[in-house]
Design a protein around this motif. Structure first.
Motif, mmCIF file in Angstrom:
data_model
loop_
_atom_site.group_PDB
_atom_site.id
_atom_site.type_symbol
_atom_site.label_atom_id
_atom_site.label_comp_id
_atom_site.label_asym_id
_atom_site.label_seq_id
_atom_site.Cartn_x
_atom_site.Cartn_y
_atom_site.Cartn_z
ATOM 1 N N ASP A 189 13.794 8.019 -12.129
ATOM 2 C CA ASP A 189 12.406 8.312 -12.501
ATOM 3 C C ASP A 189 12.346 9.187 -13.749
ATOM 4 O O ASP A 189 11.489 8.984 -14.630
ATOM 5 N N PHE A 190 13.246 10.171 -13.830
ATOM 6 C CA PHE A 190 13.272 11.052 -15.002
ATOM 7 C C PHE A 190 13.531 10.259 -16.271
ATOM 8 O O PHE A 190 12.811 10.415 -17.279
ATOM 9 N N PHE A 191 14.545 9.399 -16.253
ATOM 10 C CA PHE A 191 14.861 8.632 -17.455
ATOM 11 C C PHE A 191 13.782 7.600 -17.759
ATOM 12 O O PHE A 191 13.544 7.274 -18.932
ATOM 13 N N LEU A 192 13.125 7.071 -16.718
ATOM 14 C CA LEU A 192 12.003 6.167 -16.958
ATOM 15 C C LEU A 192 10.867 6.903 -17.661
ATOM 16 O O LEU A 192 10.258 6.385 -18.604
ATOM 17 N N ILE A 193 10.586 8.131 -17.206
ATOM 18 C CA ILE A 193 9.535 8.922 -17.844
ATOM 19 C C ILE A 193 9.884 9.221 -19.290
ATOM 20 O O ILE A 193 9.058 9.066 -20.201
ATOM 21 N N VAL A 194 11.129 9.656 -19.520
ATOM 22 C CA VAL A 194 11.568 9.959 -20.888
ATOM 23 C C VAL A 194 11.479 8.719 -21.768
ATOM 24 O O VAL A 194 11.011 8.772 -22.913
ATOM 25 N N THR A 195 11.925 7.585 -21.232
ATOM 26 C CA THR A 195 11.897 6.349 -22.007
ATOM 27 C C THR A 195 10.474 5.947 -22.354
ATOM 28 O O THR A 195 10.148 5.644 -23.511
ATOM 29 N N GLN A 196 9.592 5.931 -21.357
ATOM 30 C CA GLN A 196 8.228 5.474 -21.582
ATOM 31 C C GLN A 196 7.447 6.418 -22.499
ATOM 32 O O GLN A 196 6.737 5.968 -23.396
ATOM 33 N N GLU B 288 0.810 -1.206 0.000
ATOM 34 C CA GLU B 288 0.000 0.000 0.000
ATOM 35 C C GLU B 288 0.849 1.264 0.000
ATOM 36 O O GLU B 288 0.403 2.310 -0.451
ATOM 37 N N ASP B 289 2.077 1.185 0.518
ATOM 38 C CA ASP B 289 2.919 2.375 0.601
ATOM 39 C C ASP B 289 4.040 2.380 -0.412
ATOM 40 O O ASP B 289 4.877 3.275 -0.416
ATOM 41 N N TYR B 290 4.044 1.382 -1.279
ATOM 42 C CA TYR B 290 5.167 1.274 -2.212
ATOM 43 C C TYR B 290 4.664 1.138 -3.637
ATOM 44 O O TYR B 290 3.757 0.361 -3.913
ATOM 45 N N ARG B 291 5.239 1.879 -4.515
ATOM 46 C CA ARG B 291 4.887 1.781 -5.929
ATOM 47 C C ARG B 291 6.132 1.460 -6.730
ATOM 48 O O ARG B 291 7.142 2.125 -6.597
ATOM 49 N N ASP B 292 6.013 0.456 -7.568
ATOM 50 C CA ASP B 292 7.156 0.042 -8.378
ATOM 51 C C ASP B 292 6.993 0.579 -9.783
ATOM 52 O O ASP B 292 6.121 0.171 -10.518
ATOM 53 N N TYR B 293 7.843 1.523 -10.141
ATOM 54 C CA TYR B 293 7.806 2.076 -11.489
ATOM 55 C C TYR B 293 9.054 1.685 -12.260
ATOM 56 O O TYR B 293 9.440 2.341 -13.212
ATOM 57 N N SER B 294 9.730 0.652 -11.811
ATOM 58 C CA SER B 294 11.016 0.318 -12.418
ATOM 59 C C SER B 294 10.888 -0.377 -13.735
ATOM 60 O O SER B 294 11.846 -0.444 -14.483
ATOM 61 N N SER B 295 9.727 -0.915 -14.070
ATOM 62 C CA SER B 295 9.614 -1.638 -15.323
ATOM 63 C C SER B 295 9.433 -0.676 -16.467
ATOM 64 O O SER B 295 8.601 0.206 -16.451
ATOM 65 N N THR B 296 10.203 -0.862 -17.510
ATOM 66 C CA THR B 296 10.086 -0.004 -18.675
ATOM 67 C C THR B 296 9.221 -0.617 -19.747
ATOM 68 O O THR B 296 9.137 -0.103 -20.836
ATOM 69 N N ASP B 297 8.566 -1.704 -19.443
ATOM 70 C CA ASP B 297 7.617 -2.290 -20.383
ATOM 71 C C ASP B 297 6.458 -2.841 -19.589
ATOM 72 O O ASP B 297 6.341 -4.011 -19.338
ATOM 73 N N ALA C 209 -1.234 1.928 -23.939
ATOM 74 C CA ALA C 209 -1.765 2.134 -22.584
ATOM 75 C C ALA C 209 -0.846 1.528 -21.533
ATOM 76 O O ALA C 209 -0.688 2.080 -20.433
ATOM 77 N N LEU C 210 -0.209 0.412 -21.856
ATOM 78 C CA LEU C 210 0.676 -0.248 -20.906
ATOM 79 C C LEU C 210 1.961 0.540 -20.706
ATOM 80 O O LEU C 210 2.467 0.671 -19.592
ATOM 81 N N GLN C 211 2.509 1.083 -21.788
ATOM 82 C CA GLN C 211 3.710 1.898 -21.674
ATOM 83 C C GLN C 211 3.409 3.213 -20.972
ATOM 84 O O GLN C 211 4.239 3.749 -20.243
ATOM 85 N N PHE C 212 2.223 3.724 -21.202
ATOM 86 C CA PHE C 212 1.820 5.008 -20.616
ATOM 87 C C PHE C 212 1.631 4.897 -19.105
ATOM 88 O O PHE C 212 1.742 5.895 -18.390
ATOM 89 N N TYR C 213 1.370 3.704 -18.609
ATOM 90 C CA TYR C 213 1.046 3.507 -17.196
ATOM 91 C C TYR C 213 2.165 3.995 -16.278
ATOM 92 O O TYR C 213 1.911 4.643 -15.257
ATOM 93 N N VAL C 214 3.421 3.693 -16.634
ATOM 94 C CA VAL C 214 4.549 4.029 -15.759
ATOM 95 C C VAL C 214 4.704 5.541 -15.562
ATOM 96 O O VAL C 214 4.691 6.019 -14.433
ATOM 97 N N PRO C 215 4.855 6.340 -16.641
ATOM 98 C CA PRO C 215 4.982 7.790 -16.407
ATOM 99 C C PRO C 215 3.734 8.406 -15.788
ATOM 100 O O PRO C 215 3.842 9.350 -15.010
#
Length: 476
Positions: free
Chosen positions: A144-151, A9-18, A348-354
């Motif tokens: 996070d910045f590079f993940l956003i740029v990548t996604q 509940e307190d943790y979000r994993d945004y590490s996946s780039t796909d 939609a799946l790629q958009f989820y991370v950013p």
């Protein structure tokens, strides 16, 4: 393309780039004890080694694969495949570095799971340099910045891919036949510019990203996987037929185009963000290293084989996506449409991370009764942003190379070796390991600078006009 999302509940994993989420945000690590006892891996809903292998393959096979024949052209029929092998080996090694460092801090800090950003942050905190320790929180922000740029870069690429493929199918509709091997000239029916096609797709993309339920997104993931798998089989089936004489192709291409190859290649291999979620979700995580090596060997074999076969088959006429070179018969036109459908749902799946990184920032600063309005407004603006960027850079090959050079090189090559140095330097590292890590980071940084500069220069002053006419060996 599916990556299990592990979080409590307190943790979000945004590490996946796909991202292809298959469980709700509240599921995943809730079974971990909060009493301080250490438990590295979850016990429920864990994946088998085969499921992990499938997720690994799906997470690495996408639009980057279709651009590799042009990448091989930019490097040469000999230099291209050899370079792909080297980049693949280095990328897998960096994945292992990230997993090793995450394990180190999980055991050291009694954490059940660390994502990419947290691992980098703790790595900086362990650095012997006081300035890095004092600014360790920037480690997560940089990732996070590079993940956003990548996604978001992936999303831009999808707009260009969809526009190019639909434009070609529509323009060649009058010349489309049931004979895929007949030597005939295809007469194009001019339609609107590809950038107008992007605007046509825009409202559908906006409606698609309004789907915020993770389980609903997993349905889109399944549809995308099926359509793209069928399309890939048909693409391979065509490229192995009647291969022309390869003696006319250069073994080594001009050094001026090699940075474009680097950007495309590292874009294709940039799957480092999914290794930690996959490894943590396995029933038997000790087997993950073996699964990683097997999976990435298969991925590398696919990359090298399609890169070689595509360039051999179409030669100098190869385009930014090999689908644009397929014959204008109904069979291969359907392949283009099938792959495009898969790419549409994958958006939609790629958009989820950013979205999950950016939206909470705005929602937290607005009134509580307007949360839904703010959420949907930010989603709409982000989709419009990716559409505008795609319109500004409507060349698929250059968009892929630019995203690969800017963000993929940082996530896949530059950060992991530096992370290993900051993590283990105080505990003692061999000089060979330090030199090795430094060389990998330097390689990534040089690719980052040179690839970005050359791609931007090519955008401003293109050396040659892109090929828009469908051209295959069957029609030459």
């Amino acid at each position: 393309m599916s990556t299990q999302r592990l979080r409590d509940e307190d943790y979000r994993d945004y590490s996946s780039t796909d991202a292809s989420p298959e469980e709700s945000p509240s599921e995943g690590l809730n079974n971990f004890s909060s009493s301080g006892s250490y438990m590295r891996f979850g016990e429920s809903n864990s994946t088998t080694w085969f499921q992990t292998l499938i997720h690994l393959l799906k997470s690495n096979i996408g639009t980057g694969l279709l651009g590799l024949p042009l990448a091989v052209k930019n490097a040469g029929i000999l230099m291209g495949p050899l370079s792909l092998l080297v980049i693949g080996l280095v990328a897998v090694h960096c994945m292992r570095i990230l997993v090793k460092c995450a394990h180190h801090f999980c055991y050291r800090l009694n954490k059940p799971f660390l994502d990419y950003g947290d691992t980098v942050m703790y790595g900086l905190e362990a650095s012997p340099v006081s300035w890095l320790r004092n600014h360790a929180h920037w480690g997560r922000r940089i990732v996070d910045f590079f993940l956003i740029v990548t996604q978001l870069g992936f999303c831009c690429i999808y707009f260009v891919f969809l526009a190019d493929n639909f434009k070609q199918v529509i323009e060649t509709a009058n010349g489309t036949t049931s004979n895929c091997h007949n030597n005939e000239t295809v007469i194009l029916t001019p339609t609107m510019d590809s950038r107008l096609y992007m605007l046509v797709f825009l409202p559908f993309m906006v409606l698609l990203v309004f789907v915020r339920n993770l389980r609903a997104l997993s349905i889109f993931s399944l549809l995308a996987n099926i359509t793209m798998a069928v399309s890939l089989v048909m693409i391979y089936q065509f490229t192995v037929q009647n291969i022309p004489d390869p003696s006319r192709l250069p073994l080594v291409a001009s050094w001026k185009t090699y940075p474009l190859f680097f950007g495309t290649a590292i874009f294709a291999f940039e799957g480092i963000g999914m290794v930690l979620p996959l490894e943590n979700k396995m029933k038997d995580p000790k087997k993950f290293s073996l699964i990683l090596y097997i999976g990435m060997t298969i991925v590398t074999a696919l990359y090298v084989s399609l890169g070689i076969l595509g360039y051999l088959q179409f030669g100098a006429n190869i385009q930014g996506s090999i689908t644009l070179n397929l014959p204008n018969c109904w069979l291969y036109q359907s392949v283009k449409l099938l792959y495009s459908i898969g790419i549409f749902f994958t958006y939609a799946l790629q958009f989820y991370v950013p979205a999950e990184i950016i939206i909470p920032f705005f929602v937290a600063r607005g009134p509580e009764h307007c949360e839904l309005v703010i959420d949907l407004s930010v989603r709409t603006m982000l989709v419009c942003l990716t559409c505008v960027l795609a319109i500004l850079i409507p060349r698929l090959d250059l968009v892929i190379s630019l995203v690969g050079s800017v963000s993929s090189s940082a996530l896949a090559l530059i950060i992991p070796p530096l992370l290993e140095i900051t993590t283990y330097y105080s505990e003692g590292m061999s000089s060979i390991t330090i030199v090795k890590d430094a060389l990998i980071s330097i390689l990534g940084f040089v690719g980052f600078v040179v690839g970005t500069c050359l791609t931007l220069y090519e955008l401003i002053q293109p050396s040659s006009a892109p090929i828009f006419v469908n051209s295959t060996s069957a029609f030459v």
